[in-house]
Design a protein around this motif. Sequence first.
Motif, mmCIF file in Angstrom:
data_model
loop_
_atom_site.group_PDB
_atom_site.id
_atom_site.type_symbol
_atom_site.label_atom_id
_atom_site.label_comp_id
_atom_site.label_asym_id
_atom_site.label_seq_id
_atom_site.Cartn_x
_atom_site.Cartn_y
_atom_site.Cartn_z
ATOM 1 N N GLY A 139 128.614 19.435 -101.264
ATOM 2 C CA GLY A 139 129.354 20.184 -100.256
ATOM 3 C C GLY A 139 129.327 21.668 -100.526
ATOM 4 N N ARG A 142 134.832 26.173 -97.539
ATOM 5 C CA ARG A 142 135.130 26.623 -96.182
ATOM 6 C C ARG A 142 134.927 28.131 -96.081
ATOM 7 N N SER A 176 134.635 12.786 -100.107
ATOM 8 C CA SER A 176 134.607 13.268 -98.726
ATOM 9 C C SER A 176 133.269 13.923 -98.402
ATOM 10 N N ASN A 177 132.781 14.745 -99.316
ATOM 11 C CA ASN A 177 131.506 15.420 -99.092
ATOM 12 C C ASN A 177 130.351 14.429 -98.968
ATOM 13 N N PHE A 180 130.305 12.676 -95.698
ATOM 14 C CA PHE A 180 129.810 13.557 -94.646
ATOM 15 C C PHE A 180 128.285 13.629 -94.677
ATOM 16 N N CYS A 181 127.711 13.820 -95.859
ATOM 17 C CA CYS A 181 126.257 13.885 -95.977
ATOM 18 C C CYS A 181 125.620 12.585 -95.476
ATOM 19 N N ARG A 249 128.785 23.100 -91.162
ATOM 20 C CA ARG A 249 130.100 23.499 -91.674
ATOM 21 C C ARG A 249 131.185 23.250 -90.629
ATOM 22 N N ARG A 251 131.138 20.973 -88.268
ATOM 23 C CA ARG A 251 131.355 19.519 -88.190
ATOM 24 C C ARG A 251 132.193 19.026 -89.368
ATOM 25 N N LYS A 252 131.930 19.569 -90.550
ATOM 26 C CA LYS A 252 132.738 19.168 -91.714
ATOM 27 C C LYS A 252 134.188 19.636 -91.543
ATOM 28 N N ASN A 253 134.380 20.802 -90.969
ATOM 29 C CA ASN A 253 135.747 21.285 -90.722
ATOM 30 C C ASN A 253 136.515 20.324 -89.815
ATOM 31 N N GLY A 255 135.898 17.142 -89.459
ATOM 32 C CA GLY A 255 135.870 15.758 -89.940
ATOM 33 C C GLY A 255 137.104 15.368 -90.727
#
Length: 255
Positions: A139, A142, A176-177, A180-181, A249, A251-253, A255
């Motif tokens: 990851g 932010r 979490s990271n 997401f990947c 970034r 999309r991760k925010n 998620g």
Amino acid sequence: MPADIVLIPCLSDNYAVLLRDPATETVVLVDAPEATPIAAALEARSWRLTDILITHKHADHIDGLAALKQRYGAKAYGPKAEAASIPGLDATLSEGDVAEIGPWRFETIATPGHTKGHVAFHEPAEGWLFSGDTLFVMGCGRLFEDTPAAMWASLSKLAALPNETQVWCGHEYTVSNAKFCAAILPEDPAIGERLKKVEATRAAGKPTVPTTIGAEKATNVFLRAAEDKVAAAVGLSADDPAAVFAELRERKNRG
């Protein structure tokens, strides 16, 4: 004689790192989220803290600084661009500056993105990178103060370091990271396998830090924004990796 390295959990998900050179008894702390667990780790080993490296100004990286300096008389180094926001720095560092501490030479790498003045510390002889909140395991941080293009440039600088470089980051965000990947590249075997290992590691109560630059280049989609299949996964072209990174970034925010 190799250095002693201790990873110290702090707060809810922060990490600090202690480094000790047995020959000189130099003891360096990287980031100071809170004083109590760091002092406890030092006292348990009868180590005296001599120096502190700070990556950026956020409270969860500096709240223990004043108490640790008062207790041990350690010298504190940190980013020149954020010195006004980090009380107690004795020396300030910018891109290319070197902190010579005991047997080590910590090279300062400016890594704006998470904050504008964020720095990372690279010790090339030891193969260490202390990335703060710029690069995490699978990851990245932010973007509180700077642009996606700035963060992409910072991550690209770190990705250019040797693959075997050990990466010590500031938080345990890896499950979490990794999820997401895997959601971005569900068919990627390396990411899928790493997700399983990460989940097993955390289920056993163990940290996922450190990682390596090579492992991140293989499985961290934020470092792979220039790849066609990563760009395609977010509906963009790899011709503009900063835009791909920005979409990842965002999309991760969400998620």
